[in-house]
Design a protein around this motif. Structure first.
Motif, PDB file in Angstrom:
ATOM      1  N   GLY A  15       0.811  -1.215   0.000  1.00 53.83           N
ATOM      2  CA  GLY A  15       0.000   0.000   0.000  1.00 53.83           C
ATOM      3  C   GLY A  15       0.842   1.262   0.000  1.00 53.83           C
ATOM      4  N   TRP A  16       1.989   1.203   0.640  1.00 52.48           N
ATOM      5  CA  TRP A  16       2.958   2.299   0.646  1.00 52.48           C
ATOM      6  C   TRP A  16       4.318   1.702   0.335  1.00 52.48           C
ATOM      7  N   ILE A  17       5.022   2.306  -0.616  1.00 52.79           N
ATOM      8  CA  ILE A  17       6.323   1.793  -1.041  1.00 52.79           C
ATOM      9  C   ILE A  17       7.329   2.939  -1.038  1.00 52.79           C
ATOM     10  N   SER A  18       8.550   2.627  -0.666  1.00 52.33           N
ATOM     11  CA  SER A  18       9.589   3.663  -0.629  1.00 52.33           C
ATOM     12  C   SER A  18      10.060   3.982  -2.048  1.00 52.33           C
ATOM     13  N   GLU A  19      10.618   5.165  -2.199  1.00 54.92           N
ATOM     14  CA  GLU A  19      11.177   5.577  -3.492  1.00 54.92           C
ATOM     15  C   GLU A  19      12.277   4.613  -3.926  1.00 54.92           C
ATOM     16  N   GLU A  20      13.073   4.136  -2.971  1.00 52.02           N
ATOM     17  CA  GLU A  20      14.171   3.224  -3.285  1.00 52.02           C
ATOM     18  C   GLU A  20      13.641   1.892  -3.829  1.00 52.02           C
ATOM     19  N   ASP A  21      12.596   1.352  -3.182  1.00 49.15           N
ATOM     20  CA  ASP A  21      12.020   0.090  -3.647  1.00 49.15           C
ATOM     21  C   ASP A  21      11.381   0.247  -5.027  1.00 49.15           C
ATOM     22  N   LEU A  22      10.729   1.371  -5.255  1.00 47.25           N
ATOM     23  CA  LEU A  22      10.135   1.617  -6.570  1.00 47.25           C
ATOM     24  C   LEU A  22      11.221   1.770  -7.628  1.00 47.25           C
ATOM     25  N   ALA A  23      12.279   2.477  -7.298  1.00 48.79           N
ATOM     26  CA  ALA A  23      13.395   2.637  -8.238  1.00 48.79           C
ATOM     27  C   ALA A  23      14.004   1.272  -8.578  1.00 48.79           C
ATOM     28  N   ALA A  24      14.067   0.386  -7.588  1.00 43.64           N
ATOM     29  CA  ALA A  24      14.587  -0.962  -7.836  1.00 43.64           C
ATOM     30  C   ALA A  24      13.679  -1.724  -8.805  1.00 43.64           C
ATOM     31  N   LEU A  25      12.368  -1.577  -8.658  1.00 48.87           N
ATOM     32  CA  LEU A  25      11.429  -2.212  -9.594  1.00 48.87           C
ATOM     33  C   LEU A  25      11.589  -1.659 -11.004  1.00 48.87           C
ATOM     34  N   GLU A  26      11.829  -0.339 -11.108  1.00 51.80           N
ATOM     35  CA  GLU A  26      11.976   0.281 -12.421  1.00 51.80           C
ATOM     36  C   GLU A  26      13.287  -0.106 -13.099  1.00 51.80           C
ATOM     37  N   THR A  27      14.376  -0.214 -12.329  1.00 47.60           N
ATOM     38  CA  THR A  27      15.668  -0.531 -12.927  1.00 47.60           C
ATOM     39  C   THR A  27      15.853  -2.015 -13.206  1.00 47.60           C
ATOM     40  N   ASP A  28      15.258  -2.855 -12.384  1.00 48.01           N
ATOM     41  CA  ASP A  28      15.358  -4.304 -12.580  1.00 48.01           C
ATOM     42  C   ASP A  28      13.954  -4.905 -12.504  1.00 48.01           C
ATOM     43  N   PRO A  29      13.134  -4.679 -13.559  1.00 43.99           N
ATOM     44  CA  PRO A  29      11.737  -5.126 -13.487  1.00 43.99           C
ATOM     45  C   PRO A  29      11.610  -6.646 -13.453  1.00 43.99           C
ATOM     46  N   PRO A  30      10.667  -7.134 -12.642  1.00 41.84           N
ATOM     47  CA  PRO A  30      10.401  -8.577 -12.607  1.00 41.84           C
ATOM     48  C   PRO A  30       9.766  -9.033 -13.922  1.00 41.84           C
ATOM     49  N   ALA A  31       9.720 -10.329 -14.112  1.00 36.04           N
ATOM     50  CA  ALA A  31       9.217 -10.894 -15.368  1.00 36.04           C
ATOM     51  C   ALA A  31       7.785 -10.450 -15.665  1.00 36.04           C
ATOM     52  N   TRP A  32       6.923 -10.384 -14.650  1.00 28.28           N
ATOM     53  CA  TRP A  32       5.526  -9.988 -14.881  1.00 28.28           C
ATOM     54  C   TRP A  32       5.429  -8.559 -15.396  1.00 28.28           C
ATOM     55  N   LEU A  33       6.311  -7.672 -14.934  1.00 27.10           N
ATOM     56  CA  LEU A  33       6.291  -6.284 -15.388  1.00 27.10           C
ATOM     57  C   LEU A  33       6.822  -6.177 -16.819  1.00 27.10           C
ATOM     58  N   LEU A  34       7.866  -6.914 -17.124  1.00 27.49           N
ATOM     59  CA  LEU A  34       8.370  -6.944 -18.503  1.00 27.49           C
ATOM     60  C   LEU A  34       7.312  -7.467 -19.466  1.00 27.49           C
ATOM     61  N   GLN A  35       6.610  -8.532 -19.061  1.00 23.43           N
ATOM     62  CA  GLN A  35       5.562  -9.105 -19.913  1.00 23.43           C
ATOM     63  C   GLN A  35       4.418  -8.126 -20.107  1.00 23.43           C
ATOM     64  N   SER A  36       4.040  -7.426 -19.060  1.00 20.08           N
ATOM     65  CA  SER A  36       2.966  -6.438 -19.153  1.00 20.08           C
ATOM     66  C   SER A  36       3.322  -5.354 -20.146  1.00 20.08           C
ATOM     67  N   ARG A  37       4.530  -4.848 -20.059  1.00 18.67           N
ATOM     68  CA  ARG A  37       4.969  -3.794 -20.979  1.00 18.67           C
ATOM     69  C   ARG A  37       5.058  -4.307 -22.406  1.00 18.67           C
ATOM     70  N   ALA A  38       5.500  -5.533 -22.590  1.00 19.91           N
ATOM     71  CA  ALA A  38       5.599  -6.108 -23.934  1.00 19.91           C
ATOM     72  C   ALA A  38       4.217  -6.303 -24.563  1.00 19.91           C
ATOM     73  N   ASN A  39       3.230  -6.605 -23.748  1.00 16.76           N
ATOM     74  CA  ASN A  39       1.880  -6.860 -24.265  1.00 16.76           C
ATOM     75  C   ASN A  39       1.138  -5.592 -24.665  1.00 16.76           C
ATOM     76  N   ARG A  40       1.589  -4.420 -24.217  1.00 20.13           N
ATOM     77  CA  ARG A  40       0.834  -3.190 -24.437  1.00 20.13           C
ATOM     78  C   ARG A  40       1.246  -2.383 -25.661  1.00 20.13           C
ATOM     79  N   THR A  41       2.210  -2.776 -26.398  1.00 21.89           N
ATOM     80  CA  THR A  41       2.691  -1.943 -27.503  1.00 21.89           C
ATOM     81  C   THR A  41       1.575  -1.618 -28.475  1.00 21.89           C
ATOM     82  N   GLY A  42       1.424  -0.320 -28.752  1.00 21.55           N
ATOM     83  CA  GLY A  42       0.442   0.126 -29.728  1.00 21.55           C
ATOM     84  C   GLY A  42      -0.986   0.205 -29.238  1.00 21.55           C
TER      85      GLY A  42
END
Length: 118
Positions: A25-52
């Motif tokens: 529910g609440w996440i630190s800036e550092e933890d969010l930055a870690a998700l953005e720099t090293d995204p987990p497989a589910w996040l990579l798949q989500s981004r790949a599925n949304r093109t266009g």
């Protein structure tokens, strides 16, 4: 600390997906930055599925006062001519051009009214 909703917006994912993948529910800036720099497989798949496709989040801005809000776009939203906060009057917007009819759509985002001149 930022909210899960803000984290979902920054990651450009639906809020439901953030909950499903245990973003707290609440996440630190550092933890969010870690998700953005090293995204987990589910996040990579989500981004790949949304093109266009349509965006996950849109920035709504009142054409009268400039108030902004991030919202999930709905399939039924037309291309709005104007957006205004619900506390403004419709006559605060410019008149429609000659020969155009005005249509209003309530409850766009949290506090907006969408206007279409067609």
């Amino acid at each position: 600390m930022i909210s899960r909703r803000d984290a979902a917006q920054r990651l450009d994912i639906p809020l439901e997906m953030a909950q499903r993948h245990d973003i707290p529910g609440w996440i630190s800036e550092e933890d969010l930055a870690a998700l953005e720099t090293d995204p987990p497989a589910w996040l990579l798949q989500s981004r790949a599925n949304r093109t266009g496709r349509r965006p996950v989040w849109v920035q709504l801005t009142c054409d009268i006062c400039g108030r902004t809000e991030s919202a999930r776009p709905k399939k039924w939203w037309p291309q709005f001519t104007y957006l205004s906060c619900s506390d403004h009057d419709i006559w605060d917007l410019p008149e429609p051009a000659a020969g155009l009819a005005r249509q209003e759509f309530d409850e766009i985002g949290g506090v907006f009214v969408g206007v279409v001149d067609s």
